[in-house]
Scaffold this active site. Structure first.
Site, PDB file in Angstrom:
ATOM      1  CG  HIS A  25      -1.707  -1.284   1.528  1.00 40.00           C
ATOM      2  ND1 HIS A  25      -2.748  -1.195   0.393  1.00 40.00           N
ATOM      3  CD2 HIS A  25      -2.813  -1.743   1.746  1.00 40.00           C
ATOM      4  CE1 HIS A  25      -3.497  -2.121   0.063  1.00 40.00           C
ATOM      5  NE2 HIS A  25      -3.523  -2.510   1.804  1.00 40.00           N
ATOM      6  CG  HIS A  42      -7.716  -0.651   2.864  1.00 34.56           C
ATOM      7  ND1 HIS A  42      -8.050  -1.094   3.552  1.00 34.56           N
ATOM      8  CD2 HIS A  42      -6.786  -1.224   2.052  1.00 34.56           C
ATOM      9  CE1 HIS A  42      -7.844  -2.333   3.613  1.00 34.56           C
ATOM     10  NE2 HIS A  42      -6.693  -2.600   2.899  1.00 34.56           N
ATOM     11  CD  GLU A  66      -8.082  -3.808  -0.211  1.00 32.41           C
ATOM     12  OE1 GLU A  66      -7.113  -3.695  -0.618  1.00 32.41           O
ATOM     13  OE2 GLU A  66      -8.100  -4.408   0.076  1.00 32.41           O
TER      14      GLU A  66
HETATM   15  C1  BGC Z   1      -4.581  -6.478   2.139  1.00 31.39           C
HETATM   16  C2  BGC Z   1      -4.083  -7.470   3.871  1.00 31.39           C
HETATM   17  C3  BGC Z   1      -3.838  -6.560   4.595  1.00 31.39           C
HETATM   18  C4  BGC Z   1      -4.447  -5.537   4.513  1.00 31.39           C
HETATM   19  C5  BGC Z   1      -4.260  -4.185   5.459  1.00 31.39           C
HETATM   20  C6  BGC Z   1      -5.052  -5.392   1.823  1.00 31.39           C
HETATM   21  O1  BGC Z   1      -5.474  -4.593   1.105  1.00 31.39           O
HETATM   22  O2  BGC Z   1      -4.542  -7.497   0.962  1.00 31.39           O
HETATM   23  O3  BGC Z   1      -3.225  -8.306   3.675  1.00 31.39           O
HETATM   24  O4  BGC Z   1      -3.576  -6.758   5.712  1.00 31.39           O
HETATM   25  O5  BGC Z   1      -4.780  -4.418   3.634  1.00 31.39           O
HETATM   26  O6  BGC Z   1      -5.619  -3.143   6.022  1.00 31.39           O
END
Ligand code: BGC
Length: 384
Positions: A141, A215, A349
């Protein structure tokens, strides 16, 4: 009928039509049409004193979305259930301090690269770029200070045909290790048919990689866990991963696996299956390969919550959809004193596939100077 009578009849018919069109839409005891607006208030200050705003978009039916310019984050989404009762269907925090210290990426925009890049490395134009390894040796991310932890600038928040808000962020060349000065605009629009549309646009002055998503963690009941929510995914394949959630490169059929959501199935039905993919991710945390062809906007998912009757459909222009069942949420101090625990929210997402910069066979995430990145994703709410 003489001319005057004719005119009177025409005027009368138009007057009746006008009244019908402008009549209050009281479908769920909400507000009258014409109440579409964008409000703005303080959401608190960052440690360095920066003032952060909270915007509330209201559509003509009274549905509301709260968005802050910190992380271009969706803070709240208030929609009716089948009896007209409004509840907030996304997780979040009461003020900006909650988001500044958040570790779960709640509601925010992920970038420059949403999801994972193996080993935090990729090569572009013969140059190797090194990124933060902030998740089991991989990059997640956007790094240590991704787009979820920066202040975005408001460029427009005028309700026209719908209540909308545009936020801009300029990510400088080298930020978090990525090449190129990148300008990103995210526009949230709350339409009068209760859809939250997110439009993304970006351009760069140097070749770079880019994968943007939102998210939001949804809970269509407004409380409790999400295991009884029923999910349908328009995806016959997914990208299986290794134990650190990096795709192997395979596009695998969901048939005969707990990842088969081709028919509406409760999230909890197979979540604890003794399946390697489910064990690796401690539940669902997988990128699904959407059946849609090309970059057109098409349906990607539907979610139904049986106790409230709320339905959410997701449409996107993206090729993939990460379904994450909130496996790592733990004792999060959320809005209005709520505590969020494991599987109290789920994310859908819309994005390109994880680790695409190292997977030449996946759809490309390279953005070149002169080109414009665009994405549209729509979360639409109804009841049944
Ligand atoms: C990921 C997860 C991660 C989360 C974080 C998601 O987009 O796929 O693995 O723990 O984001 O909050």
């Amino acid at each position: 009928m003489n001319k005057t009578t004719n005119r009177l009849v025409i005027v009368f018919v138009f007057a009746v039509l006008g009244v019908l069109c402008l009549a209050p839409c009281d479908c769920f005891g909400g507000q009258k049409s014409g109440n579409r607006k964008v409000d703005k208030k303080s959401f608190g200050k960052l440690a360095d004193g920066t003032n952060i705003e909270l915007y509330t978009l209201t559509n003509a039916r009274g549905v509301q979305a709260d968005i802050t310019n910190f992380g271009a984050t969706l803070v709240a989404l208030r929609v009716p259930d089948r009896a007209g009762k409004i509840a907030d269907v996304v997780l979040g925090y009461d003020d900006v301090q909650g988001y500044a210290t958040d570790e779960f990426y709640i509601g925010s925009i992920q970038g420059r690269y949403a999801n994972r890049i193996a080993g935090g490395r990729f090569t572009l134009g013969g140059v190797e770029y090194k990124l933060a390894q902030n998740n089991n040796g991989n990059h997640l991310h956007g790094g240590v200070r991704g787009f979820n932890k920066v202040v975005w600038q408001e460029v427009n928040s005028q309700p026209t045909n719908a209540a909308s808000l545009s936020l801009v962020y300029v990510s400088r060349d080298g930020e978090e290790g990525y090449p190129g000065n990148l300008k990103v605009t995210v526009t949230y629009t709350l339409t009068d048919d209760d859809a939250l549309k997110i439009d993304y646009q970006a351009s760069t002055d140097k070749e770079t990689v880019l994968n943007l998503t939102n998210h939001a963690y949804f809970n269509l009941a407004g409380a409790g866990n999400i295991l009884n929510h029923e999910l349908k995914l328009y995806a016959n394949r997914f990208t299986p991963t290794d134990a650190t959630s990096i795709p192997t490169g395979e596009l695998r059929s969901v048939k005969g696996t707990p990842l088969d959501f081709s028919r509406l199935t409760s999230i909890g039905a197979r979540i604890n299956s003794d399946d390697e993919q489910m064990r690796f991710a401690a539940g669902y945390d997988h990128n699904f390969v959407l059946d849609k062809k090309g970059g057109n906007l098409a349906i990607a998912a539907e979610v139904y919550e049986p106790t409230t009757g709320r339905v959410m459909s997701v449409s996107t222009t993206e090729p993939g959809l990460q379904f994450y069942s909130g496996n790592f949420l733990k004792e999060v101090k959320g809005k209005a004193g709520k505590i969020y625990d494991r599987r109290d929210g789920f994310c859908l997402e819309a994005q390109h596939f994880p680790d695409s910069p190292n997977k030449p066979k996946f759809p490309s995430t390279v953005l070149k100077p002169g080109a414009t990145y665009t994405q549209t994703t729509i979360y639409k709410f109804t009841t049944r």
